[in-house]
Write an enzyme that holds these catalytic residues in place. Structure first.
Site, PDB file in Angstrom:
ATOM      1  CB  SER A  86      20.437   7.983   4.471  1.00 55.46           C
ATOM      2  OG  SER A  86      21.118   7.724   3.517  1.00 55.46           O
TER       3      SER A  86
HETATM    4  N1  SAH Z   1      25.451   5.484   3.510  1.00 52.05           N
HETATM    5  C1  SAH Z   1      25.586   7.294   3.750  1.00 52.05           C
HETATM    6  C2  SAH Z   1      25.258   7.687   3.048  1.00 52.05           C
HETATM    7  C3  SAH Z   1      25.884   8.527   1.187  1.00 52.05           C
HETATM    8  S1  SAH Z   1      25.158   9.393  -0.156  1.00 52.05           S
HETATM    9  C4  SAH Z   1      26.041   7.622   4.724  1.00 52.05           C
HETATM   10  O1  SAH Z   1      25.469   7.053   5.928  1.00 52.05           O
HETATM   11  O2  SAH Z   1      25.756   8.137   4.879  1.00 52.05           O
HETATM   12  C5  SAH Z   1      25.519   7.791  -0.880  1.00 52.05           C
HETATM   13  C6  SAH Z   1      27.138   8.111  -1.235  1.00 52.05           C
HETATM   14  O3  SAH Z   1      27.721   7.030  -2.198  1.00 52.05           O
HETATM   15  C7  SAH Z   1      28.097   9.551  -0.971  1.00 52.05           C
HETATM   16  O4  SAH Z   1      28.892   9.839  -0.474  1.00 52.05           O
HETATM   17  C8  SAH Z   1      28.543   9.465  -2.757  1.00 52.05           C
HETATM   18  O5  SAH Z   1      29.833   9.940  -3.109  1.00 52.05           O
HETATM   19  C9  SAH Z   1      28.233   7.832  -2.872  1.00 52.05           C
HETATM   20  N2  SAH Z   1      28.534   6.795  -4.643  1.00 52.05           N
HETATM   21  C10 SAH Z   1      27.815   7.655  -5.162  1.00 52.05           C
HETATM   22  N3  SAH Z   1      28.229   6.389  -6.536  1.00 52.05           N
HETATM   23  C11 SAH Z   1      29.175   5.531  -6.006  1.00 52.05           C
HETATM   24  C12 SAH Z   1      29.693   4.993  -6.633  1.00 52.05           C
HETATM   25  N4  SAH Z   1      29.658   4.237  -7.718  1.00 52.05           N
HETATM   26  N5  SAH Z   1      30.255   3.933  -5.456  1.00 52.05           N
HETATM   27  C13 SAH Z   1      31.240   4.362  -4.348  1.00 52.05           C
HETATM   28  N6  SAH Z   1      30.069   5.144  -4.083  1.00 52.05           N
HETATM   29  C14 SAH Z   1      29.313   6.519  -4.924  1.00 52.05           C
END
Ligand code: SAH
Length: 235
Positions: A86
């Site tokens: 993000s």
């Molecule tokens: N907090 C992260 C942002 C990553 S983007 C950072 O600081 O980099 C969001 C993430 O959520 C992705 O890696 C995606 O694979 C994960 N995601 C999507 N659906 C999910 C679910 N049902 N359970 C766990 N993770 C999930």
């Protein structure tokens, strides 16, 4: 005369040195300080612990090698598997809004690069983080170990179900957007706990929502439109 020759030589030397080593830790620390001042403080984030955490966490370690030079820019970046880290301001906002205290136990859904978890780990006692893509979980957990974040525990699972084993949580941060708030996350939130979650349809503008549990009741507040990657269904 001698000095006139020395000066350009010294200048050339310093250009060569900085040109060869533009990505030392001091350079990154300076970029980080600029990022916090220009992108985060100026947009109104005031919580000192949040600002300090963003000044400390080496964001460039959480992005792929070909993205390192953009690590402190004002935008999300690709981290592979169709996912993103993000934008720094969004990380700061979501951290501040749950009002983290040092004795907090926080659940994050969507570990991704691990950056948001590391920012939280600088402030609170314990972070639990759930990631559905196994490869991303593996990469982040190795990095947590390398950087010494022993207060982050992570797992590869479907975050729709939260992480019952360690519940309830003082705060929950969800970093992928489901179409509705998963009920297990509401039940795993402590009394007086806060959850921040983007809610909406995939690839459309979603709304960032603040959920609070008071006297067993749920209050939700819609904050502002955002765009997150979709919350994948593993269930
Ligand atoms: N907090 C992260 C942002 C990553 S983007 C950072 O600081 O980099 C969001 C993430 O959520 C992705 O890696 C995606 O694979 C994960 N995601 C999507 N659906 C999910 C679910 N049902 N359970 C766990 N993770 C999930």
């Amino acid at each position: 005369m001698e000095q006139a020759i020395m000066r350009p030589a010294l200048f050339l030397f310093s250009v060569l040195v900085t040109g060869l080593y533009p990505q030392d830790e001091d350079t990154f620390a300076k970029r980080r300080a600029d990022m916090v001042r220009q992108q985060i403080e100026q947009r109104g984030v005031r919580d000192q612990a949040t600002l300090d955490a963003l000044k400390t966490v080496p964001r460039h370690r959480f992005v792929p090698a070909d993205q390192v030079e953009y690590a402190y820019e004002d935008r999300p970046l690709p981290i592979g598997y169709g996912q993103t880290i993000s934008q720094p301001y969004i990380v700061a906002f979501m951290t501040e809004v749950v009002q983290p205290e040092d004795d907090f136990k926080v659940l994050e859904i969507g570990t991704g690069s691990g950056y948001q978890a590391a920012v939280l780990a600088e402030i609170v006692q314990q972070v639990y983080s759930v990631e559905i893509v196994e490869e991303l979980h593996d990469r982040a957990s190795t990095l947590f170990e390398d950087l010494g974040y022993s207060n982050i525990t992570s797992t590869s699972a479907d975050g729709y179900f939260g992480w019952e084993e360690h519940a309830p949580y003082d705060a929950i941060i969800v970093t992928a957007a489901p179409e509705y708030i998963p009920p297990p996350l509401i039940s795993q939130l402590k009394e007086n706990g806060k959850m921040i979650i983007p809610v909406g349809s995939p690839f459309r503008v979603q709304n960032l929502m603040l959920v609070e549990k008071k006297d067993g009741k749920i209050r939700t507040k819609t904050l502002f439109p955002v765009m997150f990657v979709p919350f994948t269904k593993g269930h």
